[in-house]
Design a protein around this motif. Structure first.
Motif, PDB file in Angstrom:
ATOM      1  N   TYR A 124       0.842  -1.193   0.000  1.00  0.00           N
ATOM      2  CA  TYR A 124       0.000   0.000   0.000  1.00  0.00           C
ATOM      3  C   TYR A 124       0.881   1.248   0.000  1.00  0.00           C
ATOM      4  O   TYR A 124       1.843   1.340   0.771  1.00  0.00           O
ATOM      5  CB  TYR A 124      -0.923   0.004   1.222  1.00  0.00           C
ATOM      6  N   PHE A 125       0.543   2.193  -0.868  1.00  0.00           N
ATOM      7  CA  PHE A 125       1.244   3.473  -0.945  1.00  0.00           C
ATOM      8  C   PHE A 125       0.265   4.596  -0.623  1.00  0.00           C
ATOM      9  O   PHE A 125      -0.931   4.487  -0.910  1.00  0.00           O
ATOM     10  CB  PHE A 125       1.817   3.703  -2.352  1.00  0.00           C
ATOM     11  N   ASP A 126       0.778   5.660  -0.027  1.00  0.00           N
ATOM     12  CA  ASP A 126      -0.079   6.821   0.252  1.00  0.00           C
ATOM     13  C   ASP A 126       0.753   8.106   0.136  1.00  0.00           C
ATOM     14  O   ASP A 126       1.968   8.106   0.431  1.00  0.00           O
ATOM     15  CB  ASP A 126      -0.689   6.715   1.655  1.00  0.00           C
ATOM     16  N   ASN A 127       0.091   9.176  -0.304  1.00  0.00           N
ATOM     17  CA  ASN A 127       0.722  10.495  -0.417  1.00  0.00           C
ATOM     18  C   ASN A 127       2.066  10.415  -1.147  1.00  0.00           C
ATOM     19  O   ASN A 127       3.120  10.734  -0.585  1.00  0.00           O
ATOM     20  CB  ASN A 127       0.912  11.122   0.963  1.00  0.00           C
ATOM     21  N   ILE A 128       2.019  10.040  -2.406  1.00  0.00           N
ATOM     22  CA  ILE A 128       3.223  10.036  -3.241  1.00  0.00           C
ATOM     23  C   ILE A 128       3.367  11.446  -3.785  1.00  0.00           C
ATOM     24  O   ILE A 128       2.658  11.864  -4.708  1.00  0.00           O
ATOM     25  CB  ILE A 128       3.100   9.018  -4.395  1.00  0.00           C
ATOM     26  N   LEU A 129       4.289  12.234  -3.204  1.00  0.00           N
ATOM     27  CA  LEU A 129       4.341  13.666  -3.428  1.00  0.00           C
ATOM     28  C   LEU A 129       5.685  14.136  -3.994  1.00  0.00           C
ATOM     29  O   LEU A 129       6.738  13.569  -3.677  1.00  0.00           O
ATOM     30  CB  LEU A 129       4.110  14.413  -2.102  1.00  0.00           C
ATOM     31  N   LEU A 130       5.614  15.184  -4.803  1.00  0.00           N
ATOM     32  CA  LEU A 130       6.793  15.957  -5.186  1.00  0.00           C
ATOM     33  C   LEU A 130       6.787  17.209  -4.316  1.00  0.00           C
ATOM     34  O   LEU A 130       5.950  18.103  -4.500  1.00  0.00           O
ATOM     35  CB  LEU A 130       6.745  16.332  -6.670  1.00  0.00           C
ATOM     36  N   VAL A 131       7.692  17.283  -3.359  1.00  0.00           N
ATOM     37  CA  VAL A 131       7.646  18.318  -2.331  1.00  0.00           C
ATOM     38  C   VAL A 131       8.599  19.457  -2.676  1.00  0.00           C
ATOM     39  O   VAL A 131       9.796  19.239  -2.875  1.00  0.00           O
ATOM     40  CB  VAL A 131       7.999  17.742  -0.949  1.00  0.00           C
ATOM     41  N   LYS A 132       8.071  20.653  -2.727  1.00  0.00           N
ATOM     42  CA  LYS A 132       8.890  21.844  -2.996  1.00  0.00           C
ATOM     43  C   LYS A 132       9.455  22.409  -1.704  1.00  0.00           C
ATOM     44  O   LYS A 132       9.001  22.085  -0.611  1.00  0.00           O
ATOM     45  CB  LYS A 132       8.057  22.900  -3.718  1.00  0.00           C
TER      46      LYS A 132
END
Length: 334
Positions: A326-334
């Motif tokens: 399970y994956f959650d909040n796959i983000l590109l964070v600035k």
């Protein structure tokens, strides 16, 4: 005559000795210890303090009266004119009295300020949206008066607090990521831990796949699911059912990497540890190990990894046999 004189003299000597002994004992019992100076007059937990005065040699207890917190006392290190001891790490912050009591039950109280700045050792979650509750663990949290997102006026609501733990509700924010500024009676600190705004960063997956993504996956079923969720209402259930299956997301328009500092995501592993390759535009490959049965946070610096101006293809490929992750909040964070 001589015998009579000797008997009288002996009686007077014994009586005098008993009287002197009684006076000495009564004086000790009735003596009140005197405190002249406590140095320093404010300090944090673990600091060494020295009390000078008189009648201090028979001390048996030292107590910080805010919460009745005892301090360690070693009589071997003390004299009638000085006591050396430490501020206990468990002392509550703020102005209070330190009470010294001797073996006869006589006490003297000295004013003192315990400097107990907030200490944060752990956050229950580093991803947030407005209304997310975060448990803050550490020390000296019982008298916290304000929690802000650092560098802003956005204030978190304190739901509950004890000395070792505090629950806060996150505010709305325009920040992409932020530390916390926490204030209590001793002062203000900024946490080392940083929180990430789910709303203010691009996500391949938050509660669902981002708009504009095509699912080019193979070797499994990859859907939004409410079975195992880190935050929000759904996570990405990656049910790999074949060897070296891949969750593959394609963007024809391309996703800009300008200003991106990190790729972050949460993952809950299968029944065994499993390696996953993260591929971006099929040009970079980062291998991570996802531990079994627990949610784990991954934060991968963009430097040397997200070197392309836009992302067209993003892949999570499992190594070896298929397992459900399970994956959650796959983000590109600035």
């Amino acid at each position: 005559m001589k015998n009579t004189f000797f008997k009288i003299a002996t009686a007077l000597f014994v009586t005098g000795t008993v009287w002197l002994s009684s006076c000495t004992s009564d004086d000790a019992v009735n003596a009140v210890p005197v405190a002249d100076k406590l140095a320093p007059d404010s300090a944090s937990g673990g600091s060494v303090l020295t009390l000078t005065g008189s009648g201090l040699g028979e001390m048996r207890t030292i107590v910080f009266d805010n919460g009745n917190v005892p301090a360690g006392l070693n009589p071997a290190f003390n004299t009638d004119n000085a006591i050396v001891f430490r501020v206990p790490d468990t002392a509550f912050g703020g102005t209070q009295k330190i009470i010294f009591t001797n073996k006869y039950g006589k006490s003297v109280a000295v004013p003192f300020k315990v400097i107990a700045l907030p200490i944060v050792t752990e956050l229950s979650n580093t991803d947030f949206t407005k209304g997310t509750q975060v448990t803050v663990k550490g020390n000296n949290l019982n008298d916290v008066t304000k929690v802000l997102l650092a560098g802003s006026t956005a204030e978190a609501k304190v739901i509950s607090k004890t000395k070792k733990q505090m629950v806060i509700e996150m505010p709305a924010s325009s920040s992409t990521r932020s530390k916390l500024t926490i204030t209590n009676s001793s002062g203000t600190i900024t946490t080392q831990q940083e929180l990430v705004s789910v709303d203010n960063n691009y996500g391949f997956f938050k509660d669902n796949f981002a708009d504009g993504l095509d699912n080019w996956s193979w070797g499994g079923d990859f859907t939004a699911s409410s079975k195992n969720v880190w935050t929000g209402t759904r996570s990405l259930e990656a049910a790999y059912n074949g060897s070296w299956g891949g969750l593959s997301l394609h963007s024809s328009a391309g996703i800009s990497t300008a200003g991106v500092n990190y790729l972050t995501f949460w993952a809950k592993g299968a029944d065994i540890d499993r390696q996953v390759s993260i591929k971006v535009n099929w040009a970079t490959d980062k291998v991570v190990t996802i531990p079994a049965n627990v949610w784990t946070y991954f934060k991968i610096p963009a430097t040397g990894f997200l070197t392309m101006p836009v992302i067209n293809d993003f892949v999570f490929q499992i190594h070896d046999d298929g397992k459900t992750i399970y994956f959650d909040n796959i983000l590109l964070v600035k």
